[in-house]
Scaffold this motif. Structure first.
Motif, short mmCIF file in Angstrom:
data_model
loop_
_atom_site.label_atom_id
_atom_site.label_comp_id
_atom_site.label_asym_id
_atom_site.label_seq_id
_atom_site.Cartn_x
_atom_site.Cartn_y
_atom_site.Cartn_z
N THR A 108 4.94 12.49 -11.06
CA THR A 108 4.21 11.31 -10.60
C THR A 108 5.22 10.20 -10.35
O THR A 108 6.36 10.26 -10.82
N THR A 110 5.43 5.70 -9.24
CA THR A 110 4.78 4.44 -8.90
C THR A 110 5.73 3.61 -8.06
O THR A 110 6.96 3.72 -8.20
N GLU A 121 1.10 4.74 -6.01
CA GLU A 121 1.10 5.97 -6.80
C GLU A 121 1.47 7.16 -5.92
O GLU A 121 1.09 7.21 -4.76
N ARG A 136 0.63 10.61 -1.52
CA ARG A 136 0.66 9.20 -1.90
C ARG A 136 -0.40 8.45 -1.11
O ARG A 136 -0.96 8.97 -0.16
#
Length: 139
Positions: A108, A110, A121, A136
């Motif tokens: 993952t 950010t 994200e 994304r």
């Protein structure tokens, strides 16, 4: 010069398994899927956008790729990952489908930079052949 991405080629071991994954798990519509299933097309594709598709090819289906590109060793070149940008609602729905199909989200991120700026994200996961997909959304 203004260029657009036309297509990507993913090397897969089983085109029907991969077609199912990209259609049902990721949610991309098949292109020439019926023709492929009927033996009338050498490979299926899935549509990313009106202008771009991913071709799902096996080494066996594309003998002579090196000759076609003129670059020895070009068939089967590894790709680090491909990235799809979707809306936030589709991003959330994809995570549900991945869980339903027991596809592990392997990474993952950010505030990740991409073609449209900063994405709040991102998620990463493998397809059935280990090709890494990033998905994304942008605000």
């Amino acid at each position: 010069m203004h260029a657009r991405l036309d297509h990507l080629v993913c090397w897969v071991s089983d085109q029907l398994v991969s077609l199912h994954f990209y259609e049902r798990v990721i949610g991309l519509p098949g292109v020439r899927a019926v023709e492929f299933r009927e033996g009338k097309a050498p490979f299926p594709s899935v549509r990313i956008s009106p202008e771009c598709v991913i071709d799902l090819m096996t080494f066996e289906s594309m003998r002579g790729v090196d000759e076609g590109t003129g670059v020895p060793g070009s068939s089967g070149h590894p790709l680090n990952h491909l990235c799809l940008a979707v809306g936030k609602e589709d991003f959330d729905a994809l995570q549900v489908r991945l869980k339903q199909h027991k596809v592990e989200i392997t990474g993952t991120g950010t505030n990740s930079f991409g073609a449209q700026g900063i994405a709040p994200e991102t998620i990463y996961f493998p397809d059935p052949d280990g090709n890494v997909i990033e998905v994304r959304y942008y605000d």
